[in-house]
Design an enzyme around this catalytic site. Structure first.
Site, PDB file in Angstrom:
ATOM      1  N   GLY A   1      -9.437   4.279   6.219  1.00  0.00           N
ATOM      2  CA  GLY A   1      -9.113   5.689   6.312  1.00  0.00           C
ATOM      3  C   GLY A   1      -7.727   6.033   6.798  1.00  0.00           C
ATOM      4  O   GLY A   1      -7.185   7.065   6.420  1.00  0.00           O
ATOM      5  N   PHE A   2      -7.130   5.188   7.621  1.00  0.00           N
ATOM      6  CA  PHE A   2      -5.806   5.480   8.162  1.00  0.00           C
ATOM      7  C   PHE A   2      -4.961   4.216   8.192  1.00  0.00           C
ATOM      8  O   PHE A   2      -5.471   3.125   8.488  1.00  0.00           O
ATOM      9  CB  PHE A   2      -5.894   6.053   9.579  1.00  0.00           C
ATOM     10  CG  PHE A   2      -6.484   7.436   9.646  1.00  0.00           C
ATOM     11  CD1 PHE A   2      -5.695   8.553   9.461  1.00  0.00           C
ATOM     12  CD2 PHE A   2      -7.842   7.609   9.850  1.00  0.00           C
ATOM     13  CE1 PHE A   2      -6.231   9.823   9.503  1.00  0.00           C
ATOM     14  CE2 PHE A   2      -8.392   8.883   9.902  1.00  0.00           C
ATOM     15  CZ  PHE A   2      -7.594   9.987   9.722  1.00  0.00           C
TER      16      PHE A   2
ATOM     17  N   ASP B   1      -4.582   3.684  -2.316  1.00  0.00           N
ATOM     18  CA  ASP B   1      -5.732   4.098  -1.513  1.00  0.00           C
ATOM     19  C   ASP B   1      -6.118   5.530  -1.843  1.00  0.00           C
ATOM     20  O   ASP B   1      -5.380   6.476  -1.532  1.00  0.00           O
ATOM     21  CB  ASP B   1      -5.400   4.000  -0.026  1.00  0.00           C
ATOM     22  CG  ASP B   1      -5.344   2.564   0.460  1.00  0.00           C
ATOM     23  OD1 ASP B   1      -6.321   1.840   0.248  1.00  0.00           O
ATOM     24  OD2 ASP B   1      -4.324   2.180   1.066  1.00  0.00           O
TER      25      ASP B   1
ATOM     26  N   SER C   1       3.002  -0.436   6.068  1.00  0.00           N
ATOM     27  CA  SER C   1       4.232  -0.195   6.828  1.00  0.00           C
ATOM     28  C   SER C   1       5.070  -1.459   6.970  1.00  0.00           C
ATOM     29  O   SER C   1       6.299  -1.381   7.085  1.00  0.00           O
ATOM     30  CB  SER C   1       3.891   0.377   8.210  1.00  0.00           C
ATOM     31  OG  SER C   1       2.990  -0.468   8.896  1.00  0.00           O
TER      32      SER C   1
ATOM     33  N   HIS D   1      -1.106  -1.310  -4.285  1.00  0.00           N
ATOM     34  CA  HIS D   1      -2.385  -0.888  -3.712  1.00  0.00           C
ATOM     35  C   HIS D   1      -2.392   0.623  -3.540  1.00  0.00           C
ATOM     36  O   HIS D   1      -1.548   1.178  -2.836  1.00  0.00           O
ATOM     37  CB  HIS D   1      -2.604  -1.573  -2.367  1.00  0.00           C
ATOM     38  CG  HIS D   1      -3.997  -1.465  -1.852  1.00  0.00           C
ATOM     39  ND1 HIS D   1      -5.022  -2.282  -2.289  1.00  0.00           N
ATOM     40  CD2 HIS D   1      -4.555  -0.618  -0.949  1.00  0.00           C
ATOM     41  CE1 HIS D   1      -6.138  -1.955  -1.660  1.00  0.00           C
ATOM     42  NE2 HIS D   1      -5.879  -0.949  -0.846  1.00  0.00           N
TER      43      HIS D   1
ATOM     44  N   HIS E   1      -8.022   1.425  -4.829  1.00  0.00           N
ATOM     45  CA  HIS E   1      -9.043   1.263  -3.789  1.00  0.00           C
ATOM     46  C   HIS E   1      -9.682   2.620  -3.520  1.00  0.00           C
ATOM     47  O   HIS E   1      -9.069   3.501  -2.917  1.00  0.00           O
ATOM     48  CB  HIS E   1      -8.367   0.701  -2.527  1.00  0.00           C
ATOM     49  CG  HIS E   1      -9.284   0.540  -1.358  1.00  0.00           C
ATOM     50  ND1 HIS E   1      -8.809   0.325  -0.087  1.00  0.00           N
ATOM     51  CD2 HIS E   1     -10.645   0.559  -1.253  1.00  0.00           C
ATOM     52  CE1 HIS E   1      -9.831   0.224   0.748  1.00  0.00           C
ATOM     53  NE2 HIS E   1     -10.950   0.371   0.066  1.00  0.00           N
TER      54      HIS E   1
ATOM     55  N   MET F   1     -12.075  -5.387   4.537  1.00  0.00           N
ATOM     56  CA  MET F   1     -11.251  -4.491   5.353  1.00  0.00           C
ATOM     57  C   MET F   1     -11.060  -5.112   6.728  1.00  0.00           C
ATOM     58  O   MET F   1     -12.022  -5.472   7.401  1.00  0.00           O
ATOM     59  CB  MET F   1     -11.908  -3.118   5.484  1.00  0.00           C
ATOM     60  CG  MET F   1     -11.937  -2.305   4.207  1.00  0.00           C
ATOM     61  SD  MET F   1     -10.291  -1.898   3.568  1.00  0.00           S
ATOM     62  CE  MET F   1      -9.561  -0.984   4.954  1.00  0.00           C
TER      63      MET F   1
ATOM     64  N   ASP G   1      -6.994  -6.114   3.918  1.00  0.00           N
ATOM     65  CA  ASP G   1      -6.261  -4.850   4.011  1.00  0.00           C
ATOM     66  C   ASP G   1      -6.398  -4.274   5.401  1.00  0.00           C
ATOM     67  O   ASP G   1      -7.501  -3.968   5.850  1.00  0.00           O
ATOM     68  CB  ASP G   1      -6.840  -3.879   2.969  1.00  0.00           C
ATOM     69  CG  ASP G   1      -6.164  -2.510   2.981  1.00  0.00           C
ATOM     70  OD1 ASP G   1      -5.177  -2.329   3.716  1.00  0.00           O
ATOM     71  OD2 ASP G   1      -6.633  -1.620   2.246  1.00  0.00           O
TER      72      ASP G   1
ATOM     73  N   MET H   1     -11.896   4.886  -1.616  1.00  0.00           N
ATOM     74  CA  MET H   1     -12.623   5.165  -0.372  1.00  0.00           C
ATOM     75  C   MET H   1     -13.229   6.559  -0.516  1.00  0.00           C
ATOM     76  O   MET H   1     -12.816   7.515   0.147  1.00  0.00           O
ATOM     77  CB  MET H   1     -11.679   5.057   0.822  1.00  0.00           C
ATOM     78  CG  MET H   1     -11.265   3.632   1.125  1.00  0.00           C
ATOM     79  SD  MET H   1     -10.140   3.495   2.534  1.00  0.00           S
ATOM     80  CE  MET H   1      -8.567   3.730   1.683  1.00  0.00           C
TER      81      MET H   1
ATOM     82  N   SER I   1       0.832  -1.205   0.000  1.00  0.00           N
ATOM     83  CA  SER I   1       0.000   0.000   0.000  1.00  0.00           C
ATOM     84  C   SER I   1       0.865   1.253   0.000  1.00  0.00           C
ATOM     85  O   SER I   1       1.630   1.481   0.950  1.00  0.00           O
ATOM     86  CB  SER I   1      -0.916   0.020   1.217  1.00  0.00           C
ATOM     87  OG  SER I   1      -1.576   1.270   1.314  1.00  0.00           O
TER      88      SER I   1
ATOM     89  N   GLY J   1      -1.573   1.983   9.724  1.00  0.00           N
ATOM     90  CA  GLY J   1      -0.966   1.760  11.027  1.00  0.00           C
ATOM     91  C   GLY J   1      -1.900   1.215  12.093  1.00  0.00           C
ATOM     92  O   GLY J   1      -1.516   1.160  13.265  1.00  0.00           O
TER      93      GLY J   1
ATOM     94  N   MET K   1      -8.631   8.508  -1.015  1.00  0.00           N
ATOM     95  CA  MET K   1      -9.526   8.930   0.055  1.00  0.00           C
ATOM     96  C   MET K   1      -9.931  10.383  -0.156  1.00  0.00           C
ATOM     97  O   MET K   1      -9.094  11.222  -0.512  1.00  0.00           O
ATOM     98  CB  MET K   1      -8.842   8.752   1.406  1.00  0.00           C
ATOM     99  CG  MET K   1      -8.446   7.304   1.674  1.00  0.00           C
ATOM    100  SD  MET K   1      -7.666   7.047   3.285  1.00  0.00           S
ATOM    101  CE  MET K   1      -6.044   7.730   2.972  1.00  0.00           C
TER     102      MET K   1
END
Length: 222
Positions: free
Chosen positions: A140-141, A34, A196, A32, A64, A135, A173, A66, A7, A143, A36
């Site tokens: 949205g975030f 993301d 990460s 990937h 992806h 999911m 994910d 969102m 990601s 970590g 948003m």
């Protein structure tokens, strides 16, 4: 087959192209991306221009979305180089026409569900979809820690897919590392998103090898 999809949300955006090349050379299968909008999820990332700027990569672009009303932006992301579009069930009033449109554009179609959404909502669409994204954290975030209850959703979905003979990948994910990927692959997931754990590792190649090894040791069995 297990596919690894790093990601870019976890990449260093000051050297994004270099980081993408690094994970490609390290053996990733997908990339990937993301997207948003700050509305569907409380964060903002990037749009089609950034994706287009990375398109020299030979990785499969796993985009992806969102975002709210994804049908308004699908064509822009396809033009930017998406190979697969994932939109959220929760963000779309009429998923079937959107799935059909994506496939008519010769792009793989995928639908995501958030942790609180039951697997049952996917049932009418599984014959049409190339992939489903479960999911394993709240979208949205990056970590976050994997939500254990989502593993059972993967297991339920894999059983439904197999019993009906659908040819649908299951992507997961959120909060995934070599230490827990086996929980998900043994439940039936085969596309693994990791941020990460790959971009933040001293060696992306070693991180991907470790993830594949852990996944291979926990293969799904009917």
């Amino acid at each position: 087959m297990i596919y690894i999809s790093p990601s870019v949300l976890a990449a260093d955006f000051s050297k994004l192209g270099e980081d993408v090349s690094r994970v490609e050379g390290a053996g990733a299968d997908f990339l990937h991306l993301d997207v948003m909008d700050g509305v569907f999820v409380p964060n903002i990332s990037f749009g089609p221009a950034v994706i287009a700027s990375l398109r020299r990569s030979r990785l499969l672009f796993d985009v992806h979305l969102m975002i709210t009303k994804p049908e308004k932006m699908i064509d822009e992301f396809i033009k930017a180089g998406a190979d697969m579009i994932t939109f959220h069930f929760e963000a779309c009033d009429s998923p079937e026409p959107l799935i059909r449109h994506i496939k008519e554009m010769s792009v793989r179609a995928s639908m995501a569900i958030s942790p609180s959404t039951p697997v049952d909502v996917l049932l009418p669409f599984l014959p049409l979809l190339d992939m489903v994204l479960i999911m394993t954290v709240e979208p949205g975030f990056g970590g976050q820690k994997l939500i254990p209850a989502t593993v059972d959703k993967v297991r339920t979905l894999r059983r439904i897919i197999d019993e009906n003979g659908y040819s649908c990948d299951i992507e997961v994910d959120g909060g995934i590392s070599a230490g827990n990927v086996g929980l998900l692959t043994s439940a039936g997931a085969n596309v693994i998103v990791a941020g990460s754990a790959i971009f933040g590792a001293p060696s992306a190649r070693r991180a991907i090898v470790n993830m594949r090894t852990a996944a291979a040791a926990a293969v799904y069995k009917k």
